[in-house]
Design an enzyme around this catalytic site. Structure first.
Site, PDB file in Angstrom:
ATOM      1  N   HIS A  87     -21.820  37.725  51.595  1.00 15.66           N
ATOM      2  CA  HIS A  87     -20.853  37.099  50.687  1.00 15.66           C
ATOM      3  C   HIS A  87     -19.559  37.903  50.690  1.00 15.66           C
ATOM      4  O   HIS A  87     -18.466  37.342  50.833  1.00 15.66           O
ATOM      5  CB  HIS A  87     -21.439  37.015  49.279  1.00 15.66           C
ATOM      6  N   HIS A 142     -11.143  57.372  44.423  1.00 15.46           N
ATOM      7  CA  HIS A 142     -11.616  56.887  43.124  1.00 15.46           C
ATOM      8  C   HIS A 142     -12.798  55.928  43.279  1.00 15.46           C
ATOM      9  O   HIS A 142     -13.438  55.591  42.296  1.00 15.46           O
ATOM     10  CB  HIS A 142     -10.476  56.265  42.300  1.00 15.46           C
ATOM     11  N   HIS A 143     -13.089  55.495  44.495  1.00 14.29           N
ATOM     12  CA  HIS A 143     -14.272  54.675  44.728  1.00 14.29           C
ATOM     13  C   HIS A 143     -15.532  55.519  44.796  1.00 14.29           C
ATOM     14  O   HIS A 143     -16.621  54.982  44.884  1.00 14.29           O
ATOM     15  CB  HIS A 143     -14.139  53.897  46.040  1.00 14.29           C
ATOM     16  N   ARG A 181     -25.553  46.991  40.032  1.00  9.80           N
ATOM     17  CA  ARG A 181     -25.235  45.904  40.955  1.00  9.80           C
ATOM     18  C   ARG A 181     -26.153  45.965  42.169  1.00  9.80           C
ATOM     19  O   ARG A 181     -26.843  46.948  42.379  1.00  9.80           O
ATOM     20  CB  ARG A 181     -23.762  45.982  41.382  1.00  9.80           C
ATOM     21  N   TRP A 195     -21.165  45.538  51.944  1.00  9.11           N
ATOM     22  CA  TRP A 195     -20.039  45.389  52.878  1.00  9.11           C
ATOM     23  C   TRP A 195     -19.418  46.737  53.182  1.00  9.11           C
ATOM     24  O   TRP A 195     -18.693  46.880  54.158  1.00  9.11           O
ATOM     25  CB  TRP A 195     -18.998  44.403  52.334  1.00  9.11           C
ATOM     26  N   LYS A 199       5.928  44.475  37.811  1.00  9.85           N
ATOM     27  CA  LYS A 199       5.814  43.104  38.303  1.00  9.85           C
ATOM     28  C   LYS A 199       5.463  42.138  37.185  1.00  9.85           C
ATOM     29  O   LYS A 199       6.096  41.092  37.020  1.00  9.85           O
ATOM     30  CB  LYS A 199       4.743  43.030  39.384  1.00  9.85           C
ATOM     31  N   GLU A 224      -6.869  48.052  51.874  1.00  9.41           N
ATOM     32  CA  GLU A 224      -7.384  46.706  52.127  1.00  9.41           C
ATOM     33  C   GLU A 224      -7.330  45.843  50.858  1.00  9.41           C
ATOM     34  O   GLU A 224      -6.977  44.671  50.925  1.00  9.41           O
ATOM     35  CB  GLU A 224      -8.823  46.802  52.653  1.00  9.41           C
ATOM     36  N   THR A 266       2.786  47.960  39.089  1.00  3.89           N
ATOM     37  CA  THR A 266       2.140  46.678  38.800  1.00  3.89           C
ATOM     38  C   THR A 266       2.650  46.138  37.466  1.00  3.89           C
ATOM     39  O   THR A 266       2.908  44.940  37.321  1.00  3.89           O
ATOM     40  CB  THR A 266       0.608  46.832  38.764  1.00  3.89           C
ATOM     41  N   ASP A 280       9.915  29.423  64.965  1.00  5.30           N
ATOM     42  CA  ASP A 280       8.476  29.647  65.099  1.00  5.30           C
ATOM     43  C   ASP A 280       8.220  31.129  64.873  1.00  5.30           C
ATOM     44  O   ASP A 280       9.131  31.887  64.578  1.00  5.30           O
ATOM     45  CB  ASP A 280       7.980  29.221  66.493  1.00  5.30           C
ATOM     46  N   HIS A 282      -9.162  51.051  50.356  1.00  5.72           N
ATOM     47  CA  HIS A 282      -8.260  50.836  49.238  1.00  5.72           C
ATOM     48  C   HIS A 282      -6.987  50.090  49.635  1.00  5.72           C
ATOM     49  O   HIS A 282      -6.634  49.116  48.994  1.00  5.72           O
ATOM     50  CB  HIS A 282      -7.978  52.079  48.411  1.00  5.72           C
ATOM     51  N   SER A 284      -8.016  40.598  65.183  1.00  4.04           N
ATOM     52  CA  SER A 284      -7.295  39.403  64.756  1.00  4.04           C
ATOM     53  C   SER A 284      -6.246  39.756  63.704  1.00  4.04           C
ATOM     54  O   SER A 284      -5.087  39.338  63.807  1.00  4.04           O
ATOM     55  CB  SER A 284      -8.295  38.381  64.207  1.00  4.04           C
ATOM     56  N   SER A 285      -6.635  40.553  62.702  1.00  7.17           N
ATOM     57  CA  SER A 285      -5.682  40.909  61.647  1.00  7.17           C
ATOM     58  C   SER A 285      -4.531  41.727  62.198  1.00  7.17           C
ATOM     59  O   SER A 285      -3.382  41.545  61.791  1.00  7.17           O
ATOM     60  CB  SER A 285      -6.341  41.749  60.558  1.00  7.17           C
ATOM     61  N   SER A 337       5.663  35.124  42.625  1.00  6.03           N
ATOM     62  CA  SER A 337       7.104  35.326  42.472  1.00  6.03           C
ATOM     63  C   SER A 337       7.910  34.142  42.984  1.00  6.03           C
ATOM     64  O   SER A 337       9.097  34.015  42.684  1.00  6.03           O
ATOM     65  CB  SER A 337       7.548  36.586  43.220  1.00  6.03           C
ATOM     66  N   TYR A 370      -5.235  46.017  48.519  1.00  4.21           N
ATOM     67  CA  TYR A 370      -3.838  45.618  48.289  1.00  4.21           C
ATOM     68  C   TYR A 370      -3.368  44.612  49.325  1.00  4.21           C
ATOM     69  O   TYR A 370      -2.502  43.795  49.045  1.00  4.21           O
ATOM     70  CB  TYR A 370      -2.931  46.840  48.226  1.00  4.21           C
TER      71      TYR A 370
END
Lengths: 526, 189
Positions: free
Chosen positions: A77, A302-303, A450, A142, A331, A255, A328, A106, A253, A169-170, A268, A257
């Site tokens: 998932h 922090h993870h 979890r 994951w 924003k 990732e 943040t 293009d 991390h 790809s990315s 925006s 963002y």
């Protein structure tokens, strides 16, 4: 300029006929469509897996699936939603919108664009095929922490190579976007005149280029540890499994963002349109985005507060993480100021954008709570974390993608979507996303871990509520598929400007739908 | 140059530069491995004691006594007996001490093992010097062989006062068993 026109006298030809059009296309609009439809498909597959998870957690005890399969579901998932749904959706939006927003005909590298899309279905076919393999699909989460992930059986090399393909790809997509934005802007479109969606993608592309290769390196080390006798993460050979966590989150991390900065760009664009006021604090938005991107590189640990770290390290990562709340906050306040005294209307895109602002901010606040090292020791690996990142990813990233779909679908197809159904979709989604994830805060604070298919009896009530929210949220998304289908098929014609307050080249200079080849002559931007 | 050629060359420049960044960052992922080792040595993070061949320290701190505990365990799937000669001892900072561990191969076949150590608290590892140790090298054991494995160490007199106890823990891994068991589980499932 005259030469330019002379070499392009064939600019009116349309798309190729038949299915091969989609395989061979180098047109940014076609590739954008492919990306968006692919991500919708992945969203449904990943969503079906979430339904299996919520079904098993509906009641305590083991009901439907065995624990190994349950863990496969959580792992798959996450991988599918992150790499198959959210990221391709944003790349699809970038494909459609970046050239139209900066007045380019293009993308800069159209053939690479085709390739970066078409390797994705192969990557996911490989990942999904692991469901039918000996030993089952990957089930170690994951995050793929060793040594657990090394117990993955036949699926292991497929998992690693899938990650390589998605990374490739990315990276190709990101390089393309950077080249497009740097080289293809219409005359007069200076960097500080670019729409914020383009800016946020510009910065996101750099994040992708910086961290996807690190991720590829980390999984390659897992591969060589498993098959070629290296000991990067194997304690028996002098390696350290904690090292993997550092390398992974150095990627991981930024990732997260990557999955939220383009959402900031979308909101925006939408808020000023429906507040009928220009965006408040444009340049501060650009600088805030850049600051968030920079800070994302120095907060990764922090993870992993609970794996152990010198106190100085824990303090550093705690304060650095909290610092992210500042840009943040800039924003969020800018969006609110944009709406202040605006003549607001509440069409579906605006509703989703408002839902985004409120719910994403809730997710941001629970993130701040998690940043506090001592309390993180209690929250770590509980449902509180699950609630936090689903608030920022589902009611954050996914809501922004929904908002974008409603906002630009009339521009892309030339047809208005059904406003009544759109509003129903919004309200059902918003109500049920909260029924689904808000109780998970309580479960987490009460200590429910979890990634476990069973739980103690005291967690039963809120899990049932959460599951009901989950099923209803899942079903609601089928309505979205129907709305999109109906809009593509036909409906009330959209005007070229689509929305009364819409600004930007795509609304001001192009018809709805835009011609297959738009801006073959670059527009002048004042 | 026409606009088209110009565009092509600037696109090529962007691709080259971003491509170089990609290659560089891929390398950086691997560079994190040695960087992490340096970080661990400097901060003591991860609890790896210093391996030194240094001569005896200048002074022995007679005022303090530190308890050193020895822990021995065997890794997953290793069929071995592994124990320290003494469970704990009190030593003075600066003093060189010799002790040993005993390892026995309980298999009826020869194995190759490897011992990994860890010092707790991690801060203590900065002051833990080992001059002779059997760690990280592959050790071949004949079937049923028992071996005494010596260890010489000292604790630097610079050790802060708040550290009263240091644990040295060894884990013995059987490299040969890991592969066999991995195969067995694959077949078993």
């Amino acid at each position: 300029m005259s030469e330019h026109v002379a070499t392009h006298d064939d600019h009116d030809h349309g798309p190729e006929k038949g299915l091969m059009r989609w395989v061979r296309t180098t047109n940014h609009k076609d590739i954008g469509t492919l990306y968006l439809l692919f991500s919708l498909l992945m969203f449904l597959i990943g969503g079906a897996m979430a339904m299996v998870i919520r079904l098993e957690l509906f009641q305590p005890g083991m009901q439907f699936v065995d624990p190994q399969f349950f863990n496969s579901m959580t792992t798959m998932h996450a991988l599918i939603m992150v790499f198959g749904a959210v990221m391709p959706a944003f790349v699809g939006l970038a494909n459609w919108l970046v050239p139209m927003m900066i007045g380019a005909p293009d993308m800069a590298l159209p053939r690479m664009n085709n390739w970066s899309f078409w390797i994705l279905p192969f990557g996911f076919a490989m990942l999904l095929s692991t469901l039918f393999m000996e030993g089952g699909a990957p089930a170690a989460g994951w995050t793929m922490y060793p040594p657990l992930v090394l117990q993955t059986q036949d699926a292991f090399p497929f998992l690693i190579f899938t990650v390589h393909i998605l990374g490739l790809s990315s990276i190709m997509g990101a390089i393309n976007i950077v080249a497009t934005i740097l080289n293809m802007r219409a005359p007069g479109m200076s960097l500080m005149k670019m729409p914020l969606f383009v800016w946020t993608w510009f910065i996101t592309a750099y994040l992708l280029i910086a961290v996807m290769p690190v991720f590829a390196g980390a999984v390659t080390m897992l591969l060589t540890d498993q098959y070629f006798g290296t000991s990067f993460f194997d304690a028996a050979g002098g390696g350290d499994p904690v090292l993997f966590q550092h390398v992974f989150w150095f990627f991981g991390h930024p990732e997260v963002y990557i999955m939220i900065l383009p959402a900031f760009g979308i909101v925006s664009a939408i808020v000023p349109t429906f507040a009928r006021k220009p965006l408040f604090g444009y340049s501060s938005m650009v600088y805030a985005t850049a600051s968030i991107a920079f800070l994302s590189f120095i907060v990764w640990a922090h993870h992993m507060f609970t794996v152990g770290m010198p106190v100085a390290g824990e303090l550093f990562f705690m304060y650095a993480t909290m610092l992210i709340a500042v840009p943040t906050g800039v924003k969020v306040f800018n969006w609110v100021s944009t709406m202040w005294r605006g003549s607001m209307t509440f069409e579906t895109p605006m509703l989703f954008a408002l839902g985004f602002i409120i719910l994403f901010t809730i997710g941001g606040f629970s993130g701040l709570m998690l940043a506090i090292t001592p309390v993180d020791f209690q929250y770590h690996d509980t449902y509180f974390v699950v609630a936090h990142f689903h608030y920022v990813l589902v009611s954050g990233a996914i809501f922004s993608i929904m908002a974008a779909a409603y906002y630009w679908l009339p521009k892309w197809t030339g047809n208005m979507y059904d406003e009544r159904l759109g509003k129903i979709h919004f309200w059902l989604s918003t109500i049920f996303v909260n029924v689904l994830f808000f109780p998970q805060h309580f479960l987490g604070l009460a200590g429910m871990p979890r990634r476990i298919p069973d739980y103690s009896l005291q967690f039963a009530d809120w899990n049932m509520v959460s599951s009901i929210g989950g099923f209803a949220f899942g079903l609601t998304q089928l309505l979205f598929c129907y709305i999109v289908y109906k809009t593509i098929k036909g409906g009330q014609k959209a005007t070229d400007r689509v929305w009364e307050g819409a600004t930007g080249l795509e609304f001001e200079k192009l018809s709805s739908p835009p011609p297959y080849h738009s801006f073959t002559e670059a527009p002048q931007v004042k | 140059m026409t606009r088209k050629q110009e565009l092509r060359s600037s696109n090529r420049r962007v691709v080259l530069m971003t491509g170089a960044a990609v290659v560089l960052m891929f390398g950086f992922g691997f560079a994190m491995v040695p960087l992490y080792d340096v970080f661990c040595q400097v901060t003591g993070f991860g609890g790896r004691a210093l391996q030194s061949t240094a001569t005896a320290p200048a002074r022995i701190d007679e005022d303090r006594e530190i308890t050193v505990e020895f822990v021995a365990s065997v890794g997953k799937h290793a069929y071995m007996e592994f124990r320290p000669k003494v469970a704990k001892m009190k030593i003075r900072p600066g003093q060189y001490v010799q002790t040993s561990f005993f390892a026995t191969n309980l298999n009826r076949t020869p194995i190759t093992g490897r011992a990994i150590y860890n010092v707790a608290p991690a801060e203590g590892s900065l002051y833990f010097h080992k001059t002779e140790c059997f760690c990280f090298t592959e050790q071949a054991f004949k079937a049923g062989e028992e071996r005494e494995m010596p260890l010489v160490f000292s604790i630097s007199p610079d050790v802060p006062d708040n550290i009263k106890t240091i644990s040295l823990s060894y884990t013995f891994y059987d490299k040969t068993a890991n592969n066999q068991v991995a195969q067995l589980t694959t077949q078993g499932e």
